[in-house]
Write a protein that holds these residues in place. Structure first.
Motif, PDB file in Angstrom:
ATOM      1  N   PHE A  95       0.838  -1.203   0.000  1.00 21.08           N
ATOM      2  CA  PHE A  95       0.000   0.000   0.000  1.00 21.08           C
ATOM      3  C   PHE A  95       0.872   1.254   0.000  1.00 21.08           C
ATOM      4  O   PHE A  95       0.654   2.182  -0.796  1.00 21.08           O
ATOM      5  CB  PHE A  95      -0.909  -0.017   1.228  1.00 21.08           C
ATOM      6  N   ALA A  96       1.880   1.266   0.868  1.00 25.37           N
ATOM      7  CA  ALA A  96       2.792   2.409   0.916  1.00 25.37           C
ATOM      8  C   ALA A  96       3.552   2.561  -0.399  1.00 25.37           C
ATOM      9  O   ALA A  96       3.766   3.678  -0.885  1.00 25.37           O
ATOM     10  CB  ALA A  96       3.767   2.255   2.082  1.00 25.37           C
ATOM     11  N   GLY A  97       3.950   1.427  -0.995  1.00 28.14           N
ATOM     12  CA  GLY A  97       4.663   1.470  -2.271  1.00 28.14           C
ATOM     13  C   GLY A  97       3.833   2.065  -3.385  1.00 28.14           C
ATOM     14  O   GLY A  97       4.321   2.872  -4.188  1.00 28.14           O
ATOM     15  N   VAL A  98       2.561   1.685  -3.448  1.00 34.96           N
ATOM     16  CA  VAL A  98       1.683   2.220  -4.491  1.00 34.96           C
ATOM     17  C   VAL A  98       1.416   3.708  -4.255  1.00 34.96           C
ATOM     18  O   VAL A  98       1.365   4.504  -5.204  1.00 34.96           O
ATOM     19  CB  VAL A  98       0.358   1.431  -4.532  1.00 34.96           C
ATOM     20  N   MET A  99       1.255   4.102  -2.977  1.00 37.71           N
ATOM     21  CA  MET A  99       1.034   5.517  -2.676  1.00 37.71           C
ATOM     22  C   MET A  99       2.228   6.361  -3.122  1.00 37.71           C
ATOM     23  O   MET A  99       2.072   7.435  -3.707  1.00 37.71           O
ATOM     24  CB  MET A  99       0.791   5.709  -1.177  1.00 37.71           C
ATOM     25  N   LEU A 100       3.433   5.880  -2.837  1.00 41.21           N
ATOM     26  CA  LEU A 100       4.630   6.611  -3.252  1.00 41.21           C
ATOM     27  C   LEU A 100       4.718   6.684  -4.779  1.00 41.21           C
ATOM     28  O   LEU A 100       5.028   7.739  -5.339  1.00 41.21           O
ATOM     29  CB  LEU A 100       5.877   5.934  -2.682  1.00 41.21           C
ATOM     30  N   ALA A 101       4.427   5.563  -5.439  1.00 41.68           N
ATOM     31  CA  ALA A 101       4.458   5.544  -6.909  1.00 41.68           C
ATOM     32  C   ALA A 101       3.446   6.526  -7.483  1.00 41.68           C
ATOM     33  O   ALA A 101       3.737   7.244  -8.454  1.00 41.68           O
ATOM     34  CB  ALA A 101       4.176   4.132  -7.418  1.00 41.68           C
ATOM     35  N   LEU A 102       2.259   6.592  -6.886  1.00 42.16           N
ATOM     36  CA  LEU A 102       1.220   7.494  -7.390  1.00 42.16           C
ATOM     37  C   LEU A 102       1.604   8.953  -7.187  1.00 42.16           C
ATOM     38  O   LEU A 102       1.365   9.798  -8.059  1.00 42.16           O
ATOM     39  CB  LEU A 102      -0.114   7.199  -6.703  1.00 42.16           C
ATOM     40  N   ILE A 103       2.188   9.270  -6.044  1.00 43.27           N
ATOM     41  CA  ILE A 103       2.596  10.655  -5.778  1.00 43.27           C
ATOM     42  C   ILE A 103       3.603  11.117  -6.831  1.00 43.27           C
ATOM     43  O   ILE A 103       3.491  12.218  -7.385  1.00 43.27           O
ATOM     44  CB  ILE A 103       3.188  10.771  -4.360  1.00 43.27           C
ATOM     45  N   ILE A 104       4.584  10.268  -7.124  1.00 40.44           N
ATOM     46  CA  ILE A 104       5.598  10.624  -8.124  1.00 40.44           C
ATOM     47  C   ILE A 104       4.967  10.722  -9.508  1.00 40.44           C
ATOM     48  O   ILE A 104       5.200  11.678 -10.261  1.00 40.44           O
ATOM     49  CB  ILE A 104       6.738   9.590  -8.120  1.00 40.44           C
ATOM     50  N   PHE A 105       4.149   9.722  -9.854  1.00 43.31           N
ATOM     51  CA  PHE A 105       3.520   9.678 -11.181  1.00 43.31           C
ATOM     52  C   PHE A 105       2.575  10.860 -11.373  1.00 43.31           C
ATOM     53  O   PHE A 105       2.581  11.510 -12.438  1.00 43.31           O
ATOM     54  CB  PHE A 105       2.757   8.363 -11.332  1.00 43.31           C
ATOM     55  N   ALA A 106       1.752  11.148 -10.361  1.00 45.24           N
ATOM     56  CA  ALA A 106       0.793  12.248 -10.462  1.00 45.24           C
ATOM     57  C   ALA A 106       1.513  13.581 -10.619  1.00 45.24           C
ATOM     58  O   ALA A 106       1.058  14.464 -11.372  1.00 45.24           O
ATOM     59  CB  ALA A 106      -0.099  12.278  -9.229  1.00 45.24           C
ATOM     60  N   ASN A 107       2.631  13.745  -9.936  1.00 43.07           N
ATOM     61  CA  ASN A 107       3.395  14.989 -10.049  1.00 43.07           C
ATOM     62  C   ASN A 107       3.968  15.144 -11.464  1.00 43.07           C
ATOM     63  O   ASN A 107       3.958  16.249 -12.026  1.00 43.07           O
ATOM     64  CB  ASN A 107       4.521  14.999  -9.023  1.00 43.07           C
ATOM     65  N   GLN A 108       4.441  14.039 -12.029  1.00 42.69           N
ATOM     66  CA  GLN A 108       5.016  14.098 -13.375  1.00 42.69           C
ATOM     67  C   GLN A 108       3.960  14.356 -14.450  1.00 42.69           C
ATOM     68  O   GLN A 108       4.195  15.096 -15.404  1.00 42.69           O
ATOM     69  CB  GLN A 108       5.757  12.798 -13.691  1.00 42.69           C
ATOM     70  N   LYS A 109       2.795  13.735 -14.273  1.00 42.13           N
ATOM     71  CA  LYS A 109       1.749  13.806 -15.302  1.00 42.13           C
ATOM     72  C   LYS A 109       0.706  14.894 -15.019  1.00 42.13           C
ATOM     73  O   LYS A 109      -0.273  15.017 -15.762  1.00 42.13           O
ATOM     74  CB  LYS A 109       1.034  12.450 -15.411  1.00 42.13           C
ATOM     75  N   LYS A 110       0.908  15.671 -13.947  1.00 41.13           N
ATOM     76  CA  LYS A 110      -0.023  16.746 -13.584  1.00 41.13           C
ATOM     77  C   LYS A 110      -1.438  16.213 -13.315  1.00 41.13           C
ATOM     78  O   LYS A 110      -2.447  16.782 -13.742  1.00 41.13           O
ATOM     79  CB  LYS A 110      -0.073  17.818 -14.687  1.00 41.13           C
ATOM     80  N   ILE A 111      -1.501  15.099 -12.607  1.00 39.83           N
ATOM     81  CA  ILE A 111      -2.779  14.492 -12.239  1.00 39.83           C
ATOM     82  C   ILE A 111      -3.167  14.974 -10.841  1.00 39.83           C
ATOM     83  O   ILE A 111      -2.329  14.956  -9.931  1.00 39.83           O
ATOM     84  CB  ILE A 111      -2.673  12.955 -12.245  1.00 39.83           C
ATOM     85  N   PRO A 112      -4.411  15.422 -10.617  1.00 36.43           N
ATOM     86  CA  PRO A 112      -4.845  15.815  -9.277  1.00 36.43           C
ATOM     87  C   PRO A 112      -4.680  14.649  -8.305  1.00 36.43           C
ATOM     88  O   PRO A 112      -5.264  13.581  -8.514  1.00 36.43           O
ATOM     89  CB  PRO A 112      -6.321  16.187  -9.465  1.00 36.43           C
TER      90      PRO A 112
END
Length: 279
Positions: free
Chosen positions: A112-129
């Protein structure tokens, strides 16, 4: 021994052996969970009316790209979580075993923590809310939880405490007494029931218009369901029971309950403030 004990069904954890290559049910459970979640999230993303401003937080192409990120987060986070929370001394004594994930040992909370970290990085790169992105990922998470717990049952692992209920199961490695099939309890609560709750909130109650509410519901619901099932599940042998009969699963779920409740409150307050400012 109770007369109602159910012998463990004869299920080989290895579905197919091709020479040195073994295809295990556990690996297929991960694959099935990821593929079904992927398909479901793309369907939800296409339903523009579900989202604020009639726009999904991520395109189908971005969801396709995130699947690899999520898979890495699940595997790396799940493994490191197990190492840190459940068997650190053993792995410090033999560090080479840390990468031997084929020998078992994964933690949901780490994944769960791994996916959250991946999403934070991915969302920042792709400008996803971020909050709406969290909502989207939360909708697909129950698929993996359901199939993962079914695989735990097939592997006859993570079984429950001794019981005299009519549906108690005699597990191969659990001694002669029947035990709670706690893996199936988790599959039903964390997988099926949590999926239904999130589905109702997202498709009938319009909660995706309150960014963060669905993600908070997932974290809160999982934490409560997991803590409840821990009352019936045997803790990992190398960890055992902790303070006042609690378990590691309960301690790791407590922050999810708190964070989930806080996220839901934040989503509701932000929605009210936005509605007020629009008047």
């Amino acid at each position: 021994m109770t007369l109602y004990a159910i012998p463990f069904p004869t299920i080989d954890p290895v579905l197919l052996s091709l020479g040195p290559l073994q295809i295990r049910w556990y690996a297929l459970a991960y694959i099935a969970g990821i593929l079904l979640a992927w398909h479901y999230l793309k369907r939800v993303a296409r339903q523009a009316q579900l989202w604020p401003h009639v726009k999904s937080p991520a395109s189908e192409e971005q969801i396709d790209d995130f699947v690899l990120w999520a898979t890495l987060g699940i595997v790396i986070g799940g493994r490191l979580g197990y190492v840190l929370f459940y068997n650190l001394d053993a792995y410090l004594a033999n560090p080479a075993e840390i990468v031997a994930i084929w020998n078992g040992g994964m933690s949901f909370h780490g994944g769960f923590a791994g996916v959250m970290l991946a999403l934070i990085i991915f969302a920042n790169q792709k400008k996803i809310p971020l909050l709406s992105g969290l909502d989207l990922i939360a909708l697909g998470a129950p698929f993996g939880l359901f199939f993962g717990r079914i695989a735990n049952f097939i592997n006859a692992e993570l079984f429950g405490r001794v019981t005299d209920v009519p549906w108690g199961v005699i597990f191969p490695n659990g001694g002669p007494l029947p035990r709670h099939p706690s893996q199936l309890y988790e599959a039903a609560l964390e997988g099926l029931l949590l999926f239904v709750i999130l589905r109702i909130l997202s498709h009938s109650a319009g909660k995706l218009h309150k960014p963060g509410f669905i993600a908070g519901t997932f974290a809160l619901g999982y934490g409560i369901f997991r803590s409840f099932v821990e009352l019936f599940r045997m803790p990992d042998e190398q960890v055992g029971f902790l303070t006042a009969g609690t378990t590691m699963g309960m301690w790791l779920s407590a922050p999810m309950v708190i964070a989930g409740a806080c996220l839901m409150i934040h989503a509701l307050r932000s929605s009210r403030q936005s509605a007020t400012s629009d008047k």
